[in-house]
Design an enzyme around this catalytic site. Structure first.
Site, PDB file in Angstrom:
ATOM      1  N   GLU A 100      54.244  39.253  -6.239  1.00 19.29           N
ATOM      2  CA  GLU A 100      53.964  40.658  -6.554  1.00 19.29           C
ATOM      3  C   GLU A 100      53.468  41.432  -5.333  1.00 19.29           C
ATOM      4  OE1 GLU A 100      51.559  41.243  -9.977  1.00 19.29           O
ATOM      5  OE2 GLU A 100      52.600  39.722 -11.152  1.00 19.29           O
ATOM      6  N   GLY A 101      53.365  40.772  -4.189  1.00 14.41           N
ATOM      7  CA  GLY A 101      52.957  41.465  -2.982  1.00 14.41           C
ATOM      8  C   GLY A 101      51.458  41.470  -2.782  1.00 14.41           C
ATOM      9  N   THR A 160      52.709  26.478   0.315  1.00 13.78           N
ATOM     10  CA  THR A 160      51.570  26.023   1.102  1.00 13.78           C
ATOM     11  C   THR A 160      51.517  26.766   2.436  1.00 13.78           C
ATOM     12  OG1 THR A 160      51.963  23.824   0.174  1.00 13.78           O
ATOM     13  CG2 THR A 160      50.353  23.984   1.947  1.00 13.78           C
ATOM     14  N   GLY A 177      51.064  36.866  -4.325  1.00 13.03           N
ATOM     15  CA  GLY A 177      52.296  36.086  -4.354  1.00 13.03           C
ATOM     16  C   GLY A 177      53.522  36.966  -4.410  1.00 13.03           C
ATOM     17  N   GLU A 214      36.541  26.637   4.807  1.00 12.24           N
ATOM     18  CA  GLU A 214      36.700  25.187   4.883  1.00 12.24           C
ATOM     19  C   GLU A 214      35.735  24.558   5.869  1.00 12.24           C
ATOM     20  OE1 GLU A 214      41.334  24.532   3.475  1.00 12.24           O
ATOM     21  OE2 GLU A 214      40.886  24.578   5.623  1.00 12.24           O
ATOM     22  N   GLY A 239      45.136  22.897   7.661  1.00 13.17           N
ATOM     23  CA  GLY A 239      43.779  23.434   7.646  1.00 13.17           C
ATOM     24  C   GLY A 239      43.873  24.923   7.887  1.00 13.17           C
ATOM     25  N   ASN A 268      45.984  26.678  10.849  1.00  9.72           N
ATOM     26  CA  ASN A 268      47.189  27.414  10.475  1.00  9.72           C
ATOM     27  C   ASN A 268      47.134  28.852  10.968  1.00  9.72           C
ATOM     28  OD1 ASN A 268      48.031  25.126   9.096  1.00  9.72           O
ATOM     29  ND2 ASN A 268      47.421  25.901   7.088  1.00  9.72           N
ATOM     30  N   GLY A 285      56.446  22.437   4.521  1.00 10.28           N
ATOM     31  CA  GLY A 285      55.400  22.223   5.511  1.00 10.28           C
ATOM     32  C   GLY A 285      54.985  23.533   6.133  1.00 10.28           C
ATOM     33  N   ASP A 298      47.824  31.746   4.846  1.00 15.63           N
ATOM     34  CA  ASP A 298      47.382  31.668   6.239  1.00 15.63           C
ATOM     35  C   ASP A 298      48.312  32.460   7.144  1.00 15.63           C
ATOM     36  OD1 ASP A 298      45.336  29.959   5.430  1.00 15.63           O
ATOM     37  OD2 ASP A 298      46.583  28.182   5.699  1.00 15.63           O
TER      38      ASP A 298
END
EC number: 2.7.1.15
Length: 306
Positions: free
Chosen positions: A224-225, A248, A222, A140, A39, A43, A287, A252
């Site tokens: 690419e920073g 994943t 991602g 969320e 969540g 996180n 994880g 966070d």
């Protein structure tokens, strides 16, 4: 010790790694399984605590065994449970993650108790917000409660960070109370009511969001920073090179490290560099919780790309 207030979620993540995306109706057998807490709010709260912050978290749990494990987790990680609420008659949030060998994933979830957070919970959280150095929020939990928390942050002159995930459009009044917005590239588009693959350059879209009242935007990209966008200009911050196992929770981890860095007085560029390292560190672990670095781990980490 910086103090961080987080309004967010708790979701149990069930992750299976499969060799490829399944087609509709196909039963595909995976080769790795992981079940762990998650969540976005949880996180980010745990990530901030591991980096040395004192953390107050507002979150809602169900009345099932997953809630028991959540409360134990918070106690073990040093996250305050003063504003953790158990909601009778509902389930704790769950997310089912399909992980590809590349580290990319897709998630199907049910937010359960997270969506039953009430206004009275947010109002009772106001003292925690007022004494914080930074307020963090995600999407969320009900958007109207996030909006109220951001309003309370502005009332008490506490810097606010909104990670607008899962992506959705937001009212301009809500964005006007955000000091630092941290979307990924698809969320940047969704915030403006565009398709997530709209071809407009991300920098141009971030400029539109600034016009809605956001003070600063950090777009995560991602490998690419990250892209820092302010009224004064744009700066690209390169990623830390890694060979990702599981992305994943990387966002966070990024957001928590960014918040802690800013709370400790780092300038934005240095805080984003720190956040890039934290996000990259998380991607080389299966994880989320196991991949959230401590302060010592983050300071020592410089990447693992071959």
């Amino acid at each position: 010790m910086p103090r961080i207030a987080v309004i967010g979620s708790y979701v149990v993540s069930l992750t299976v790694r499969v060799p490829r995306k399944p087609v509709m109706g196909e039963a595909l057998i995976g080769d790795l399984f992981d079940m762990g807490p998650g969540g976005k709010g949880t996180n980010q709260a745990i990530a901030a605590a591991r980096l040395g912050a004192q953390v107050d978290l507002l979150a809602c749990l169900g009345d099932d065994p997953f809630a028991d494990s959540a409360e134990q987790l918070y106690a073990d990680e040093g996250v305050s449970t003063d504003h953790i609420h158990r909601i009778p008659g509902t389930n704790t949030g769950v997310g089912m993650v399909t992980l590809l060998p590349s580290g990319e994933n897709s998630i199907v979830g049910h937010l359960g108790a997270n969506m039953l957070m009430q206004p009275l919970h947010v109002e009772a959280f106001e003292p925690a917000i007022a004494r914080s150095d930074v307020l963090m929020a995600q999407l969320e939990v009900p958007v109207e409660l996030v909006a109220r928390a951001l309003e309370l942050g502005r009332k008490h002159r506490v810097p606010t960070i909104l990670n607008p995930a899962p992506g959705q459009t937001l009212e301009p009044d809500t964005l006007a109370n955000v000091d630092l917005l941290t979307p990924n590239e698809s969320e940047t588009r969704i915030l403006l009511g565009l398709p997530p693959d709209d071809p407009t350059p991300t920098q141009d879209l971030a400029g539109r969001l600034l016009e809605l009242g956001v003070e600063t935007i950090v777009v995560t990209r991602g490998e690419e920073g990250a892209l820092i966008v302010t009224p004064r200009g744009t700066e690209a911050i390169p990623a830390t090179p890694v060979q990702a196992l599981d992305v994943t929770g990387a966002g966070d981890s990024f957001n928590a490290a960014l918040a802690v860095g800013l709370a400790e007085g780092l300038d934005l560029r240095a805080a984003v560099n720190q956040a890039n390292r934290a996000g990259a560190y998380t991607t080389i672990h299966l994880g989320v919780i196991d991949g959230l670095p401590t302060r010592a781990e983050l300071e020592a980490f410089r990447g693992n790309a071959v």
